[in-house]
Design a protein around this motif. Structure first.
Motif: not given
Length: 156
Positions: A18, A20, A81-85, A98-101
């Motif tokens: 994951l 960030v 915030t863009y956190t779509d799994p 899996r990105q947390f942008n």
């Protein structure tokens, strides 16, 4: 290193990290948006990348824009915030993230246009040209939200 973006794809590999990350929608005085053509995928995208231990999130966006485009920027707001799994990014070195942008708004305050080893081209693009560029739909989503000039950031 090659990169493959998957979205809602049952054939996507299982994430093992994951990350960030921060990106920036940098707009010039003519309303054009700063984009880079990525060397790892050939797709156009916003400048951005992974956060380092010494970064703040806005600082990460500023650093990444400088590294990838040559421009110094000032953060002016938050797109969302863009956190779509469902969005998985696989790299040829075995990392599957899996990105947390967090996507910011920014303006150029200095520097000079430069192409880094992470891109093959960097330029300002008029919004009317966006549909003609090869781009992953998660980048288009960020651009659409930025161009909508929402009252509040996208939370997803």
């Amino acid at each position: 290193m090659a990169r493959t973006d998957y979205y809602d794809d049952p054939a996507a590999p299982e994430p093992n990290a994951l990350v960030v990350a921060a990106s920036a929608v940098v707009v010039d005085d003519q309303g054009r948006i700063l984009l880079q053509r990525r060397s790892d995928s050939g797709l156009w995208s916003l400048p951005g990348g992974g956060m380092e231990m010494t970064d703040s999130l806005p600082g990460c966006a500023v650093r990444e824009v400088k590294e990838e485009t040559g421009y110094d920027v000032r953060i002016t707001g938050l797109v969302g915030t863009y956190t779509d799994p469902k969005h998985v990014i696989a790299y040829s070195d075995g990392e599957v993230r899996r990105q947390f942008n967090i996507c910011f708004r920014a303006r150029v305050v200095g520097g000079e246009l430069a192409v880094s080893d992470e891109s093959t081209e960097v330029r300002f693009v008029h919004p009317s040209e966006l549909d003609d560029l090869p781009m992953h739909h998660t980048q288009r989503l960020r651009l659409r939200h930025a161009l909508e000039h929402r009252d509040s950031p996208y939370l997803g």
